[in-house]
Design a protein around this motif. Structure first.
Motif, mmCIF file in Angstrom:
data_model
loop_
_atom_site.group_PDB
_atom_site.id
_atom_site.type_symbol
_atom_site.label_atom_id
_atom_site.label_comp_id
_atom_site.label_asym_id
_atom_site.label_seq_id
_atom_site.Cartn_x
_atom_site.Cartn_y
_atom_site.Cartn_z
ATOM 1 N N GLY B 95 74.537 -4.429 33.757
ATOM 2 C CA GLY B 95 73.647 -3.320 33.455
ATOM 3 C C GLY B 95 72.340 -3.804 32.876
ATOM 4 O O GLY B 95 71.248 -3.380 33.297
ATOM 5 N N LEU B 96 72.437 -4.728 31.954
ATOM 6 C CA LEU B 96 71.231 -5.293 31.341
ATOM 7 C C LEU B 96 70.335 -5.898 32.394
ATOM 8 O O LEU B 96 69.105 -5.692 32.421
ATOM 9 N N MET B 97 70.975 -6.613 33.318
ATOM 10 C CA MET B 97 70.219 -7.273 34.380
ATOM 11 C C MET B 97 69.471 -6.244 35.215
ATOM 12 O O MET B 97 68.271 -6.376 35.464
ATOM 13 N N LEU B 98 70.213 -5.176 35.582
ATOM 14 C CA LEU B 98 69.579 -4.186 36.453
ATOM 15 C C LEU B 98 68.449 -3.467 35.729
ATOM 16 O O LEU B 98 67.356 -3.275 36.279
ATOM 17 N N ILE B 99 68.722 -3.127 34.475
ATOM 18 C CA ILE B 99 67.683 -2.421 33.696
ATOM 19 C C ILE B 99 66.434 -3.274 33.622
ATOM 20 O O ILE B 99 65.307 -2.822 33.834
ATOM 21 N N MET B 100 66.660 -4.519 33.361
ATOM 22 C CA MET B 100 65.532 -5.431 33.208
ATOM 23 C C MET B 100 64.745 -5.531 34.502
ATOM 24 O O MET B 100 63.508 -5.489 34.509
ATOM 25 N N MET B 101 65.490 -5.674 35.603
ATOM 26 C CA MET B 101 64.799 -5.807 36.883
ATOM 27 C C MET B 101 63.981 -4.556 37.171
ATOM 28 O O MET B 101 62.809 -4.637 37.533
ATOM 29 N N VAL B 102 64.611 -3.410 36.952
ATOM 30 C CA VAL B 102 63.906 -2.165 37.267
ATOM 31 C C VAL B 102 62.689 -2.013 36.362
ATOM 32 O O VAL B 102 61.581 -1.712 36.822
ATOM 33 N N ALA B 103 62.897 -2.265 35.070
ATOM 34 C CA ALA B 103 61.794 -2.072 34.134
ATOM 35 C C ALA B 103 60.631 -2.990 34.457
ATOM 36 O O ALA B 103 59.479 -2.548 34.607
#
Lengths: 199, 171, 165, 124, 434, 377, 101
Positions: B95-103
């Motif tokens: 989740g952290l990874m995805l959030i970071m990528m999206v942000a």
């Protein structure tokens, strides 16, 4: 081998006589008369006899001396030979099986490197251990205290003697199998009752 | 051809980066890491900075990867294959990874960066050497100190403390 | 500097030997020459005559079938058997002659020493290989044949080294 | 344009790829035409001089020269840094040699210490 | 007897062959030809001399030499030709094969032996072919518990990496597969792959002796990489370029070995170590660790590793020639072509049948001369690399590391300072001779 | 010494760094034996020589064969040195039967024994060369060995297993003009072995590889009862040919080379120096030999010994080789013990290898002048 | 496609995210090292990409420094792993309670 030297000579003389009559020349026996028992021409023999009266000198040539000791005395005799007579290494350790006498003879051939006067000399130290008909090498009475502490060079020779004749050497650090295959499950092969197949 | 290479390198880099972290065997993980490093080197070549690219290959693949492989081979075989992690943490990480990528991606696209292109000729690699020795020479010295400190520290760390076996060897 | 001179000396020696004559000889085409016709034995003097210890040759007209060679071999290799031969000889009433199994023979030549009648010698023939074990057993008839050998290569020594000329 | 200098480097890759393409068939053909017998499992044991292997092949094995590999990582970097300097030496002013001398001095000191440490046996 | 499989019957063989032929024809007609047609629709035909070259024209041109020549010339200047044939893989593989043969014969001479003799009538010239056939027909045994993907890939990768190394060596002016500005650095990057492949293959075989050998190989390659890199730095400092072709051009007057014998010696010794040749063949020291990291390789896998080793040998010898011996520079051996041939073409059989072929010669005479010189020098260097195998024993790993880290690095720094002195002394460089 | 370390696998419990390597029996660097070594990285921490791969009970076999038929199989343990292993046997049987060997036979025996010693040393040297990775040093000695094998073949009729010595002399006289051929080939041979210095013995790489590795001090050499080249390399001047001369060695002019270092290099150099001495002996013997005469005493078919025992020893290619023959008045020996030099030198192996680097293993092991087949008998 | 800065940046972001995922999730010391290397590489990619599009040589210089520092870091990190492995016979970070010497 424990026949006395005089008898020895007699037998040998007979044989030689027969042979030389057959072949009518060259086969001449070296006629060295057996020396009188206590006084040997070899001074080493006298020294040993003086120190260990119970030891017997089987024969003493100018360069071979054979001492028979009992198995209890072998350590003392060996240390005497090393310390006083300056024999410093063992050339070979051989076991000879005497099934008739129920004994196994262990023969140490000792030589000297350090002392130039002894370089021709071989001290033959022999002792006998009892022999059992159903040997369990290492677990029966065929035991002898090892000379490893006195002559480290006997290590592998004694190891070989153990596996070939079943004489267990107490004090030898390494009494494992040496030459025979790992799955050897027969009696020690150099005993006389071990027969080669087909012979 | 350049586009094709770009795509290839991008796929190689990202897939092998994921593989480096997720492969069961650490050895294969190291090989995948080499893929990532090589892909990055490919990007450097696409970006017309071959000196950095070859430096990357020579240093990262040629020595760091070797060191990693070698160290991995030193640890016990069971440990190479051991994956010890709980699932919650893992999902949180994804989740952290995805959030970071999206942000970060949205941040990038909202900025003026997407429109940047260039037609200028690339910089010659000799400029790097000049940079090193003229303006950035204190950095070079600091670099030397860092390298020297690291090798000193690494060797001091890697020394075996237990000297008991050494006595056995001397006989 | 000792290291450098040592290395140069070694390299020099290596290069020098590239031009030296080859010592190998081409075996199937060339064959080494031996002394005489093979190992023979003179029972009267009790001394052998120098020669190569190759395959045996058996003289049928001298062999008496006395088994001495077989007895000598018995404790060594057990290679000699004494089968019956078809022909009859006056001096060989039993009509048995040695048959040698070269799969077992160690070529020690003690059977030749044992023969008191000059019947068994050895020859220069050493190419006895066979595809089957049976092919290695030489019957008295085969042992009778004198081998055809072409052996002419000897070691030659000259300035440029030794070779087989 | 980005990617002007790719051509030369891609040829190295092509060569690599061509070698793989040319050599892999050798293995495949060999696998196809060579005999394959699986009757004897002992044949597939790792080489242990005729003995049945004892212990694992991939043991935790360590030469006493690990320090050299650690050193390699560092001094490889140093060596290639020197190339950045060496290839531009002719374009640089002479004063530019001083920092590199300083850099080399630091690295020599580190190397001397590291080599002194590697002499000792107890490096992992 | 055991050559043919026990259940061999001629009828089965013929049936199998006919089956195969049938399937091949079927597949070719059903799949191959449509693919070719689709490709022909989409592919851009090359335009040479203003003409579009489609396959029909190629077939047509084969009957007219004067029209075929430009095609050949353009093909020879394409990347494909370079990669496959001349400075690339084919050429290097040929030299590698020749090297193996020369090594065996030379070693045999040195050891007063004969060497390969019977295969191919003339001094056993076809021995290598026989060995290759033998290797390809041998069973590939993969140890149980081996890591199969790595184990299979390692020999191919080893040889292919050696091939990539070969790509960087310039043979003649303009004749190099990969002409890049940072050629020297690329060399260092490529040779950094060998230790990885070695240690991976050693680890993957799950056996003790390969593992020890692989670790030794790793230590050895890694330790000698730094002297290798440093010993070339002197040349880079003097020439100011990392492009191998430019380094060769800078030696038009004199080879660098004159000014930097120390560097050349260091470089040569590191070559021996990187190639794992005697006296530095510790990774394959057969009396200690059987065959080192090659122990478990069998059949063609071993053959590929050997091929890779000899490709590497050629590449290193070529690199030595390029860096220290002046590469393709040398006096003309083949005279330049007469001008009229270059411009007007050649006339074959004047009178009876006159064919004028323009565009000859195919190859510039610089290229021919350069190749000859490069070849001569490379073969010389290869011979010198091979010679120590005959006269030196193997050394020990700790001595090897000691040599690499103490003596060779010190010597290569000596070489760097020689170069620095040459530059700042004004001998070479701006204002100097060069 | 390995004896200090506990036997078995206890070392592995200490640390998992220890790796057990079976060196042999199918290993290019072992010969027909197995050495179980335990390595910690590059260092050997435990050595356990395990001979016996080719054991075939020669001593037991000898008890079943008579004094003459023992000859062909007794030379099998060291077929490269077959004259020397038969030498003490023949001397012992002669002493047992009281035979006097003719003068010419004594000289010929010495020549054959010395030629055979050179053959053995060349073979040993070849393997030493290939153990150190020096393939030329493998090919040259194996090639030059042919010179001497050729001579021995002219003498004895066999190239390797000669069965030449018998109690009472030798089996056959040498062919005519043997002296010239022998002199010529021995001279050339001496010239050849001098050339080994350049590529092998003076080679700095070899010296740096073998110097100060596997050092056997004088005290240890004596204490462990090593013999032959191992002993003489450690500074003990003990050569049976000098100390207890048999046949005509006391009339010949030679020395026994001795070095003091006791390392692998010295141990590998002694046999090489021995070859020069052998050449000297052969030349001297050829000169002093009676030109004709009897070479063999005639024997009964099955001679019987007396009820006694004999211990004779000679200096073989590897060192003192003793035969202990116990006779009980039968045509067969009651007990025949072969005290082989290889077996005696084997004791030094764990002593020397433990603590060495793995790379020194072949250099130290083969410098012990160890012939596995002989030790196994 | 590859002529735009944004493409390189996307790759870089992806690598960064993967790296952060690795650092936060993995408990294996060597895996963490991998993740850190991936992050460093993402940064390097950014540096070089920006440098190319400015164009400027200083980004490349900085990337070189960064790679060198990464080498130093890996050397020390692996030495640490060796020490930790020697002490705990494990490479799991959770097991490293006290790191001394």
């Amino acid at each position: 081998m424990y026949v006395t030297a005089r008898e020895n000579k007699k037998n040998e003389g007979k044989v030689v006589l027969k042979m030389s009559s057959d072949e009518n020349n060259t086969n001449v026996e070296k006629t060295e008369e057996a020396p009188p028992v206590p006084e040997f021409e070899n001074p080493l023999a006298n020294l040993i006899l003086k120190k260990f009266p119970s030891a017997t000198i089987a024969f003493a040539n100018p360069d071979r001396t054979r001492v028979n000791v009992s198995k209890e005395e072998i350590i003392q005799t060996a240390s005497f030979i090393r310390d006083e007579l300056h024999f410093d290494h063992a050339e070979s350790v051989s076991g000879v099986d005497y099934p008739d006498e129920k004994q196994i003879e262990v023969v140490y051939h000792l030589g000297s490197y350090d002392d130039p006067s002894l370089s021709k000399q071989i001290m033959i130290l022999a002792t006998r251990v009892p022999r059992e008909d159903n040997p369990h090498p290492g677990n029966d009475t065929t035991k002898l205290s090892s000379l490893y502490e006195i002559f480290p060079s006997v290590a592998f020779h004694e190891r070989e003697c153990f596996e070939m004749l079943g004489v267990y050497f107490e004090g030898n650090p390494d009494n494992r199998r040496l030459l025979l295959p790992e799955d050897w499950a027969d009696i020690p092969p150099l005993r006389k009752d071990f027969d080669i197949k087909g012979r | 051809m350049v586009d094709a290479l770009f795509l290839g390198f991008a796929v190689l880099t990202i897939v092998s980066a994921i593989a480096a972290l997720e492969m069961r065997s650490l050895i294969y993980g190291s090989i995948a890491l080499m893929g990532t490093l090589g892909g990055i080197a490919g990007f450097f070549i696409l970006l017309d900075s071959p000196f950095v690219a070859l430096f990357q290959i020579a240093v990262y693949v040629g020595s760091i990867a070797v060191l990693i492989l070698f160290t991995v081979m030193l640890v016990k075989r069971e440990l190479i294959f051991k994956m010890k992690e709980d699932r919650k943490r893992r999902y949180a990480g994804i989740g952290l990874m995805l959030i970071m990528m999206v942000a970060l991606g949205s941040l990038l696209f909202s900025s003026g960066l997407p429109s940047i292109t260039t037609d200028e000729p690339p910089v010659d690699y000799k400029e790097i050497g000049k940079d090193f020795l003229t303006y950035y020479w204190p950095a070079l010295i600091v670099m030397g100190l860092v390298l020297a400190g690291s090798i000193t520290g690494a060797i001091a760390l890697a020394r075996r403390v237990d000297g008991v076996e050494d006595e056995q060897r001397t006989d | 500097m000792g290291t450098a001179t040592g290395i140069i000396k070694a390299l020099n020696s290596g290069i020098k030997h590239i031009a030296t004559k080859r010592f190998t000889f081409r075996y199937p085409e060339q064959k080494l020459k031996f002394v005489g016709d093979g190992y023979q034995f003179d029972p009267t003097s009790g001394v052998g005559i120098a020669g190569y210890k190759g395959r045996h040759i058996l003289f049928h007209d001298k062999c008496t079938g006395c088994n001495l060679c077989s007895i000598a071999c018995e404790e060594i290799a057990e290679a000699i058997a004494m089968p019956k031969v078809p022909e009859q000889w006056k001096h060989n009433k039993k009509a048995i002659m040695p048959q040698i199994d070269y799969g077992k023979c160690v070529f020690c030549g003690l059977c030749v020493d044992a023969c008191p009648f000059y019947a068994l010698y050895m020859t220069n023939d050493y190419e006895l290989s066979s595809f089957t074990k049976e092919g290695l057993i030489y019957t008295p008839a085969q042992l009778q044949v004198k081998p055809q050998v072409q052996q002419d290569v000897e070691i030659q020594i000259d300035e440029k080294g030794a070779n087989h000329g | 344009m980005v990617g002007e200098t790719v051509a030369g480097y891609s040829n190295v890759l092509f060569m690599f790829g061509f070698a793989v393409v040319a050599l892999a068939p050798a293995l495949i053909i060999s696998r196809m035409i060579a005999p394959r017998t699986k009757s004897n499992p002992v044949k597939f044991l790792p080489m242990e001089c005729g003995q049945v292997p004892s212990g694992e092949g991939r043991t935790h094995f360590m030469m006493q020269y690990y320090a050299y590999i650690l050193m390699f990582v560092i001094f490889d970097v140093m060596a290639i840094f020197l190339y950045a300097w060496g290839s531009t030496l002719l374009d640089l002013p002479k004063t530019a040699t001083l920092p590199i001398i300083g850099f080399l001095g630091i690295m020599f000191a580190a190397m001397a210490y590291a080599l002194y440490q590697t002499k000792r046996k107890n490096i992992w | 007897m055991s050559v043919i499989a026990p259940k061999f019957r001629l009828g089965y063989l013929i049936k199998g062959v006919i089956d195969n032929i049938f399937w091949i024809i079927l597949l070719v007609t059903l799949i191959g030809i449509p693919i070719v047609q689709i490709v022909l629709i989409y592919i851009d035909f090359p335009i040479i001399d203003g003409e579009i070259w489609n396959p029909f024209r190629v077939l047509d041109a084969l009957t007219h030499p004067e029209r075929a020549l430009p095609l050949v010339v353009s093909f020879m200047q394409s990347d494909l030709f370079k990669v496959v044939a001349f400075p690339g893989f084919g050429f290097a593989a040929l030299i590698a094969a020749a090297t193996i043969f020369i090594e065996r014969k030379m070693l045999a001479k040195l050891q007063l032996r004969v060497g390969p003799f019977y295969c191919g009538k003339v001094e056993g010239i076809l021995q290598l072919m026989a060995d290759g056939l033998k290797l390809i027909s041998k069973e590939i045994i993969i140890p149980a518990k081996a890591d199969k993907p790595i184990f299979w890939a390692a020999p191919v990768l080893f040889a292919a990496t050696a091939g990539a190394f070969v790509a960087l060596i310039p043979v003649a002016p303009g004749w190099v597969v990969a002409d890049i500005d940072l050629g020297l650095l690329a060399v260092f990057a490529v040779i950094g792959f060998f230790p990885i492949i070695t240690i991976l293959s050693a680890w993957s075989s799950n056996s003790k002796f390969p593992f020890i050998g692989g670790i030794r190989a790793l230590h050895q390659m890694v330790s000698f990489e730094i002297p290798l890199i440093l010993s070339v730095l002197g040349i880079v400092m003097l020439t100011g370029t990392l492009n191998l072709a430019e380094i060769v051009q800078s030696q038009a007057n004199f080879p660098w070995i004159i000014f930097m014998p120390v560097g050349a010696v260091v470089f040569f010794i590191t070559i021996l170590a990187e190639l794992e040749r005697i006296p530095f063949d510790l990774p394959e020291a057969e009396s200690e660790i059987v065959a080192g990291w090659l122990t478990e390789f069998s059949g063609m896998m071993y053959g590929l590793v050997q091929l890779g080793t000899y490709l590497k040998l050629y590449a290193f010898a070529g690199l030595f020639v390029v860096l220290f011996l002046g590469g393709w520079n040398g006096p003309d051996i083949v005279p330049p072509f007469p001008a009229e041939i270059v411009t007007d073409g050649i006339t074959i059989l004047p009178g009876a049948l006159t064919v004028e072929i323009p565009g000859l010669p195919l190859l510039a005479h610089e290229m021919i001369n350069g190749t000859i010189w490069f070849m001569l020098k490379t073969i010389g260097v290869i011979l010198v690399i091979l010679l120590p195998r005959g006269v030196f024993p193997r050394i020990r790993i700790d001595m090897l590391l000691h040599i690499g880290w103490y003596k060779l690095i010190a010597l290569s720094f000596v070489n760097i300072f020689i170069a620095l002195a040459l530059v700042y002394g004004g001998v070479i460089g701006p204002g100097g001779i060069l | 010494m390995s004896a200090k370390l506990p036997p078995g696998l206890q070392l592995e419990k200490v640390d998992d760094r220890i790796m057990t390597l079976n060196v042999g029996p199918q290993h290019p660097g072992s010969g027909h034996m197995r050495i179980i070594i335990k390595v910690d990285g590059d260092y050997i921490v435990h050595t356990d020589p395990d001979p016996g791969y080719v054991h075939r009970g020669e001593e037991k076999m000898a008890e079943y064969r008579n004094y003459i038929t023992n000859i062909p199989h007794l030379e099998r343990p060291v077929i490269h040195d077959s004259c020397n292993i038969l030498y003490p046997y023949c001397l012992g049987i002669e002493e047992l039967l009281g035979l006097e060997v003719p003068e010419r036979a004594k000289y010929l025996r010495v020549i054959a024994a010395e030629l055979n010693r050179c053959v053995y040393i060349q073979y040993w040297l070849a393997i030493y060369g290939i153990f150190l990775g020096h393939s030329t040093m493998f090919m040259w000695p194996t090639g030059d060995r042919e010179l001497l094998i050729d001579l021995l073949e002219k003498m004895t009729g066999a190239r390797v297993t000669h069965a030449y010595f018998v109690p009472g002399g030798i089996r056959n006289d040498v062919p005519p003009n043997f002296e010239d051929v022998c002199l010529r080939q021995v001279n050339y041979f001496e010239k050849r072995i001098k050339e080994y210095a350049d590529v092998f013995y003076d080679n700095p790489i070899l010296i740096s590889r073998t110097r100060d590795t596997g050092v056997l001090s004088r005290e240890d050499a004596i204490k462990l009862g090593t013999t032959g080249s191992v002993l003489r390399a450690s500074g003990v001047d003990f050569d049976i040919r000098k100390k207890e001369p048999y046949d005509v060695y006391d009339e010949l002019d030679f020395q026994s080379p001795t070095l003091k270092e006791g390392d692998s290099y010295a141990r590998s150099k002694i046999p090489w120096l021995d070859m020069f001495e052998s050449c000297r002996i052969i030349r001297d013997a050829l000169k002093k030999m009676p030109k004709s005469g009897s070479v063999r005493v005639k024997l009964k078919p099955k001679p019987k010994g007396g009820d006694t025992e004999i211990y004779r020893r000679v200096e073989s290619g590897r060192g003192a080789l003793g035969m202990y023959i116990v006779s009980k008045g039968k045509p067969q020996p009651y007990r025949l013990k072969i005290s082989v030099p290889s077996f005696r030198n084997l004791i030094a192996m764990p002593h020397l290898l433990t603590g060495e680097k793995l790379g020194n293993m072949p250099a130290v092991y083969w410098s012990l002048n160890y012939w596995p087949v002989e030790a196994d008998r | 496609m590859s002529n735009e800065l944004i493409d390189f940046l996307i790759v870089s972001i992806a690598l960064l995210a993967i790296g952060i995922y690795g650092v936060s999730v993995k408990r294996n010391f060597i895996r963490m090292l991998f993740a850190i290397e991936i992050i460093i590489n993402a940064a390097n990619l950014n540096l070089v990409a920006f440098a190319r599009f400015i164009p400027n040589s200083e980004g490349q210089t900085l990337a070189l420094f960064s790679i060198a520092v990464a080498a130093a870091e890996v050397a020390v990190g692996l030495a640490l792993i060796i020490v930790a492995y020697r002490m705990y016979k494990n490479i799991d970070v959770a097991d490293f309670r006290s790191l001394k010497g």
